[in-house]
Write a protein that holds these residues in place. Structure first.
Motif, PDB file in Angstrom:
ATOM      1  N   TYR A  26       0.838  -1.214   0.000  1.00 23.58           N
ATOM      2  CA  TYR A  26       0.000   0.000   0.000  1.00 23.58           C
ATOM      3  C   TYR A  26       0.867   1.256   0.000  1.00 23.58           C
ATOM      4  O   TYR A  26       0.558   2.240  -0.688  1.00 23.58           O
ATOM      5  N   ASP A  27       1.965   1.212   0.744  1.00 24.12           N
ATOM      6  CA  ASP A  27       2.909   2.328   0.768  1.00 24.12           C
ATOM      7  C   ASP A  27       3.464   2.588  -0.630  1.00 24.12           C
ATOM      8  O   ASP A  27       3.542   3.731  -1.092  1.00 24.12           O
ATOM      9  N   ARG A  28       3.854   1.528  -1.334  1.00 19.86           N
ATOM     10  CA  ARG A  28       4.381   1.671  -2.701  1.00 19.86           C
ATOM     11  C   ARG A  28       3.282   2.143  -3.657  1.00 19.86           C
ATOM     12  O   ARG A  28       3.553   2.909  -4.586  1.00 19.86           O
ATOM     13  N   TYR A  29       2.056   1.680  -3.434  1.00 19.11           N
ATOM     14  CA  TYR A  29       0.933   2.125  -4.259  1.00 19.11           C
ATOM     15  C   TYR A  29       0.741   3.642  -4.135  1.00 19.11           C
ATOM     16  O   TYR A  29       0.585   4.350  -5.145  1.00 19.11           O
ATOM     17  N   LEU A  30       0.753   4.143  -2.901  1.00 26.23           N
ATOM     18  CA  LEU A  30       0.586   5.580  -2.699  1.00 26.23           C
ATOM     19  C   LEU A  30       1.743   6.366  -3.305  1.00 26.23           C
ATOM     20  O   LEU A  30       1.541   7.424  -3.918  1.00 26.23           O
ATOM     21  N   ALA A  31       2.958   5.853  -3.138  1.00 27.71           N
ATOM     22  CA  ALA A  31       4.137   6.570  -3.637  1.00 27.71           C
ATOM     23  C   ALA A  31       4.137   6.675  -5.156  1.00 27.71           C
ATOM     24  O   ALA A  31       4.554   7.690  -5.721  1.00 27.71           O
ATOM     25  N   ILE A  32       3.672   5.621  -5.831  1.00 30.86           N
ATOM     26  CA  ILE A  32       3.714   5.589  -7.294  1.00 30.86           C
ATOM     27  C   ILE A  32       2.431   6.110  -7.925  1.00 30.86           C
ATOM     28  O   ILE A  32       2.466   6.849  -8.906  1.00 30.86           O
ATOM     29  N   CYS A  33       1.293   5.743  -7.352  1.00 33.80           N
ATOM     30  CA  CYS A  33       0.000   6.084  -7.965  1.00 33.80           C
ATOM     31  C   CYS A  33      -0.615   7.364  -7.412  1.00 33.80           C
ATOM     32  O   CYS A  33      -1.408   8.019  -8.102  1.00 33.80           O
ATOM     33  N   LYS A  34      -0.302   7.715  -6.168  1.00 33.72           N
ATOM     34  CA  LYS A  34      -0.873   8.912  -5.542  1.00 33.72           C
ATOM     35  C   LYS A  34       0.231   9.757  -4.911  1.00 33.72           C
ATOM     36  O   LYS A  34       0.206  10.056  -3.707  1.00 33.72           O
ATOM     37  N   PRO A  35       1.226  10.158  -5.682  1.00 34.18           N
ATOM     38  CA  PRO A  35       2.390  10.846  -5.094  1.00 34.18           C
ATOM     39  C   PRO A  35       2.039  12.162  -4.400  1.00 34.18           C
ATOM     40  O   PRO A  35       2.695  12.531  -3.409  1.00 34.18           O
ATOM     41  N   LEU A  36       1.027  12.875  -4.866  1.00 37.41           N
ATOM     42  CA  LEU A  36       0.676  14.158  -4.264  1.00 37.41           C
ATOM     43  C   LEU A  36       0.056  13.995  -2.873  1.00 37.41           C
ATOM     44  O   LEU A  36       0.111  14.921  -2.049  1.00 37.41           O
ATOM     45  N   HIS A  37      -0.528  12.836  -2.610  1.00 40.44           N
ATOM     46  CA  HIS A  37      -1.168  12.592  -1.306  1.00 40.44           C
ATOM     47  C   HIS A  37      -0.279  11.758  -0.372  1.00 40.44           C
ATOM     48  O   HIS A  37      -0.673  11.503   0.770  1.00 40.44           O
ATOM     49  N   TYR A  38       0.891  11.355  -0.873  1.00 38.04           N
ATOM     50  CA  TYR A  38       1.719  10.411  -0.114  1.00 38.04           C
ATOM     51  C   TYR A  38       2.137  10.967   1.246  1.00 38.04           C
ATOM     52  O   TYR A  38       1.976  10.305   2.282  1.00 38.04           O
ATOM     53  N   ALA A  39       2.674  12.192   1.255  1.00 39.68           N
ATOM     54  CA  ALA A  39       3.179  12.770   2.512  1.00 39.68           C
ATOM     55  C   ALA A  39       2.072  12.930   3.549  1.00 39.68           C
ATOM     56  O   ALA A  39       2.302  12.777   4.756  1.00 39.68           O
ATOM     57  N   THR A  40       0.873  13.234   3.080  1.00 44.54           N
ATOM     58  CA  THR A  40      -0.248  13.425   4.015  1.00 44.54           C
ATOM     59  C   THR A  40      -0.737  12.099   4.583  1.00 44.54           C
ATOM     60  O   THR A  40      -0.981  11.984   5.790  1.00 44.54           O
ATOM     61  N   LEU A  41      -0.875  11.097   3.713  1.00 42.70           N
ATOM     62  CA  LEU A  41      -1.433   9.811   4.141  1.00 42.70           C
ATOM     63  C   LEU A  41      -0.434   8.947   4.895  1.00 42.70           C
ATOM     64  O   LEU A  41      -0.814   8.188   5.780  1.00 42.70           O
ATOM     65  N   MET A  42       0.850   9.054   4.548  1.00 38.29           N
ATOM     66  CA  MET A  42       1.864   8.202   5.169  1.00 38.29           C
ATOM     67  C   MET A  42       2.757   9.005   6.104  1.00 38.29           C
ATOM     68  O   MET A  42       3.990   8.953   6.032  1.00 38.29           O
ATOM     69  N   ASN A  43       2.139   9.760   7.010  1.00 35.13           N
ATOM     70  CA  ASN A  43       2.924  10.466   8.022  1.00 35.13           C
ATOM     71  C   ASN A  43       3.344   9.484   9.111  1.00 35.13           C
ATOM     72  O   ASN A  43       2.874   8.353   9.164  1.00 35.13           O
ATOM     73  N   MET A  44       4.224   9.941   9.994  1.00 35.11           N
ATOM     74  CA  MET A  44       4.779   9.033  10.996  1.00 35.11           C
ATOM     75  C   MET A  44       3.717   8.485  11.937  1.00 35.11           C
ATOM     76  O   MET A  44       3.788   7.326  12.359  1.00 35.11           O
ATOM     77  N   LYS A  45       2.705   9.287  12.270  1.00 35.40           N
ATOM     78  CA  LYS A  45       1.641   8.803  13.139  1.00 35.40           C
ATOM     79  C   LYS A  45       0.888   7.653  12.482  1.00 35.40           C
ATOM     80  O   LYS A  45       0.591   6.635  13.129  1.00 35.40           O
ATOM     81  N   ALA A  46       0.602   7.783  11.193  1.00 37.31           N
ATOM     82  CA  ALA A  46      -0.093   6.720  10.461  1.00 37.31           C
ATOM     83  C   ALA A  46       0.775   5.473  10.368  1.00 37.31           C
ATOM     84  O   ALA A  46       0.281   4.346  10.500  1.00 37.31           O
ATOM     85  N   CYS A  47       2.068   5.662  10.142  1.00 37.47           N
ATOM     86  CA  CYS A  47       2.986   4.521  10.047  1.00 37.47           C
ATOM     87  C   CYS A  47       3.051   3.754  11.367  1.00 37.47           C
ATOM     88  O   CYS A  47       3.001   2.519  11.376  1.00 37.47           O
TER      89      CYS A  47
END
Length: 326
Positions: free
Chosen positions: A123-144
């Motif tokens: 899912y992390d790779r999916y966000l990084a490749i397919c949703k790069p503009l939302h990656y930093a917001t969705l995969m913040n340290m709290k979410a991780c």
């Protein structure tokens, strides 16, 4: 041993893991092979943990999950391989029933946790490749932290139910388990209790905790591949496919063998192959994960090269200072 109540059965206090007894003439070779695999697995995964913890360049969501996976693999392989090594070297294949239950609990809990972590990594790779503009917001340290801790808690809490059911079983002679560790089906087959609920819950848990992470992982990579195919540069597509194919290879081996062992009907032919399938996901996958997920990664290799260079420089500086003091 004690005689069971109301029956001419003899309950036992320990079980025998037959392991690879049919390869008796290869026991020393198997010991050396498994020893090399165990040491390589531990060194490779511990090296990745050290790199991720000590280098700020790797303090990103992807490497945070890789560190979690490597930590899991050190526990995962240590749950099974040390007993296999002792059995291969000494011929002592006995394991106490509490020891068998504990091995089953930690193995299954870690297996479920790994399924969750693999799904999160995809899912992390999916966000990084397919949703790069939302990656930093969705995969913040709290979410991780939430997703990683949830994976560990989910695995250990869920499997406590199966472990409780296993602890209610009684075992009678013959007490030989035709496997190299205490797994669900081989243990159930030698129990003199009614194992219907235990085996049914095992099947239900397999459906709930193996298939959903597998489907999430598979769908993530399908979206990733679809995006890669739209990359105009042939070099870019080749590079991206190379990385995805490596990830998919490990996922396919791991989930494919898990599904074959725990989800497919327990027929005679499948049962004969279970031991071979189990070698893949219990012994080989923890070995190749560091290579596939990290050591082939350019950033990890660069960090490793710099770390080794700094270590060598530090040793030389220490030697120079020692010689100067003399």
């Amino acid at each position: 041993m004690a005689t069971g109540d109301g029956a001419n059965q003899t309950t036992v206090t320990e079980l025998i893991l037959l392991g690879f007894s049919d390869l008796q003439h290869l026991q020393i070779a198997l010991f050396l092979l498994f020893l090399v695999i165990y040491v390589s697995t531990m060194v490779g995964n511990m090296l990745i943990i050290a790199l991720v913890v000590l280098n700020r360049n790797l303090h990103t969501p992807m490497y945070f999950f890789l560190g979690n996976l490597s930590c899991l693999e050190t526990f995962y392989t240590s749950t099974i391989l040390p007993k296999v090594l002792v059995s291969s070297l000494t011929g002592d294949k006995a394991i106490s029933i509490p020891g068998c239950i504990a091995q089953f609990y930690f193995f299954t809990a870690l297996a479920v946790t790994e399924c969750c972590l693999l799904a999160i990594m995809s899912y992390d790779r999916y966000l990084a490749i397919c949703k790069p503009l939302h990656y930093a917001t969705l995969m913040n340290m709290k979410a991780c932290l939430f997703m990683a801790s949830g994976s560990w808690i989910n695995g250990f809490l869920a499997m406590s139910i199966m472990t409780y059911l296993m602890s209610r079983l009684t075992f009678c002679a013959p007490n030989e388990i035709d496997h190299f560790f205490c797994d669900l089906s081989p243990v159930a087959r030698i129990s003199c209790s009614d194992t219907q609920i235990f085996e049914l819950m095992g099947f239900i848990f397999s459906i709930f905790f193996i298939l959903p992470p597998f489907l999430l992982t598979l769908s993530s990579y399908m979206f990733i591949i679809a995006v890669i195919l739209r990359i105009p540069s042939a070099t870019g597509r080749k590079k991206a496919f190379s990385t995805c194919s490596s990830h998919l290879l490990v996922v396919t081996i791991y989930y494919g063998t898990l599904i074959a062992v725990y989800v497919l009907p327990n027929t005679e032919n499948i049962r004969k192959l279970n031991k071979a399938f189990s070698v893949f996901y219990t012994i080989l996958t923890p070995l190749v994960n560091p290579l596939i997920y990290s050591l082939r990664n350019r950033e990890v290799k660069e960090t490793l090269r710099k770390s080794i260079g700094n270590l060598i420089h530090g040793i030389r500086s220490w030697k120079f200072k020692a010689l100067s003091l003399e």
